[in-house]
Design a protein around this motif. Sequence first.
Motif, short mmCIF file in Angstrom:
data_model
loop_
_atom_site.label_atom_id
_atom_site.label_comp_id
_atom_site.label_asym_id
_atom_site.label_seq_id
_atom_site.Cartn_x
_atom_site.Cartn_y
_atom_site.Cartn_z
N ARG A 89 0.60 -1.50 -0.35
CA ARG A 89 -0.03 -0.02 -0.31
C ARG A 89 1.08 1.19 0.08
NH1 ARG A 89 -5.15 -0.22 -0.99
NH2 ARG A 89 -5.42 -2.18 0.37
N THR A 215 -5.34 17.08 -0.40
CA THR A 215 -5.97 16.03 -0.77
C THR A 215 -7.09 15.82 0.36
OG1 THR A 215 -4.65 14.71 1.26
CG2 THR A 215 -3.80 14.36 -0.95
N VAL A 268 0.82 -1.62 -10.51
CA VAL A 268 -0.40 -0.87 -10.30
C VAL A 268 -1.37 -1.82 -11.00
CG1 VAL A 268 0.92 0.68 -8.60
CG2 VAL A 268 0.48 0.93 -10.80
N GLU A 270 -4.27 0.18 -12.41
CA GLU A 270 -4.88 1.41 -13.60
C GLU A 270 -3.31 1.02 -14.21
OE1 GLU A 270 -2.53 3.27 -9.60
OE2 GLU A 270 -4.01 1.65 -10.35
N LEU A 307 1.72 7.17 -9.74
CA LEU A 307 1.08 7.24 -8.33
C LEU A 307 0.33 7.49 -7.22
CD1 LEU A 307 4.08 4.46 -8.11
CD2 LEU A 307 2.76 4.25 -9.56
N LEU A 308 -0.67 6.71 -6.53
CA LEU A 308 -1.28 7.58 -5.45
C LEU A 308 -1.36 7.20 -4.94
CD1 LEU A 308 -4.70 8.04 -7.68
CD2 LEU A 308 -2.78 9.12 -7.83
N SER A 311 -3.00 3.64 -2.53
CA SER A 311 -3.40 2.78 -3.40
C SER A 311 -2.92 1.70 -3.32
CB SER A 311 -3.20 3.47 -4.77
OG SER A 311 -1.97 3.65 -5.18
N TYR A 312 -3.58 0.58 -3.98
CA TYR A 312 -2.71 -0.38 -3.98
C TYR A 312 -1.87 -1.57 -4.74
CZ TYR A 312 -2.83 -5.73 -4.41
OH TYR A 312 -2.27 -7.48 -5.38
N ALA A 313 -0.91 -2.16 -4.75
CA ALA A 313 0.29 -2.07 -5.59
C ALA A 313 0.91 -3.58 -5.03
CB ALA A 313 1.43 -1.62 -5.58
#
Length: 412
Positions: A89, A215, A268, A270, A307-308, A311-313
């Motif tokens: 994460r 954010t 990732v 996306e 990359l955010l 987010s999941y990786a």
Amino acid sequence: MSNPSKDLPNSNPAAHPDMTITPATRRQLRLGGIVAGVIAIVLVVFGLAARAASGKNLDQWTADQAVTTVAVITPAKNAASRTLELPGRFEAFATAPIYARVPGYLKSWKVDIGAQVKAGELLGEIETPDLDQQLLQARADMESAKANVNLSELTFKRMKSLLETKVVSQQEFDDRAGDFAAKQAQYQSAKANLERLQVNKGFTRIVAPFAGIVTARNTDVGALINVGSSTSPALFTVSDATKLRLYVSVPQSYSSSVKLGDEAQITVPERQGKTYKATVAGSSGAIDSGTSTTRIQLAIDNASGELLPGSYARVIFALHGGSDALSIPASALIFDAAGLRVATVGADNKVALKPITIGRDLGKELEISGINAQDKVIDNPPDGLSNGDVVRVKVDAPKKDDQPKPAEKAKS
């Protein structure tokens, strides 16, 4: 009336030569009967023997059918160079939830979510009528204390000159000196209180602590603002996402294989087909007793902003060196009251149940320890298998491609 005796044939054998039975005929008839009896006995014996053989074959078939037929597989050895794939994460390198330090009402906000801000840039302003009144009172208290100090100082100087001429006693002079010191302390206290309120007044301007992106914004114009804490939502959240931290939980059996400075491949969902590189920057240095994992921190450059945070990786580590773990299909696993086990078949076709430990779950395959590479492991073991059960190993039929092809006819 006719005589009945005339109508009957003559019973005398001499009068009818065809009905006479000779001794040779009798022997032939006796021999034929014996042959027929022997044939009948042979047929009966053959029938009984065939029936007995059929019953024996049936018993053998029944016994054969009672033996369980199983398919076996051989554990696969791991390659010298392996990979470890784990979920991770992303988190921003720096994240600051910004709370209010003074109560009041939101006067205005200057930025919204997604805005890039610089360090010290104004995010919003708070209107503080109560604090303004406290400032006025503190300023007046300080002025009053200052006037008292001035008066006490003049009195103290007069008493000092009178003391030299012996007009006043030493006690009266000491009283005035003490009063002057007390008035100075009161003035310093009033001044410090005013400065404290002035500092608080500066917190009515909400500014960004560092350069980053907004954010979150959880307030609006006119909203009542209380002194913030972790129990209430932050007014703004600013994150520095130019560099990210990536946290991964590595199983205990692989914790020694991941070292500081190692590189990992990151993917990732996306960004299909694109791979990023990250470097192991830190480790918790301890095993979590609840999950039997150690937390690893990786650092990754995100100057492009692709990359955010949050987010999941998928993180892929390259593991070098041999390993005692062997791989088997997940379908070979037995889980019951005795724990995790696998069923193996020995040279005598008897079952031996062996306890195993799972090192890594790969979905359809499991990396385990507790068995040897030469063991024949039963795939999809039937229920009720016990140690010592006799089984039959299933022999796979040769594939069409493996069958020998007929020789081509010689050309004439």
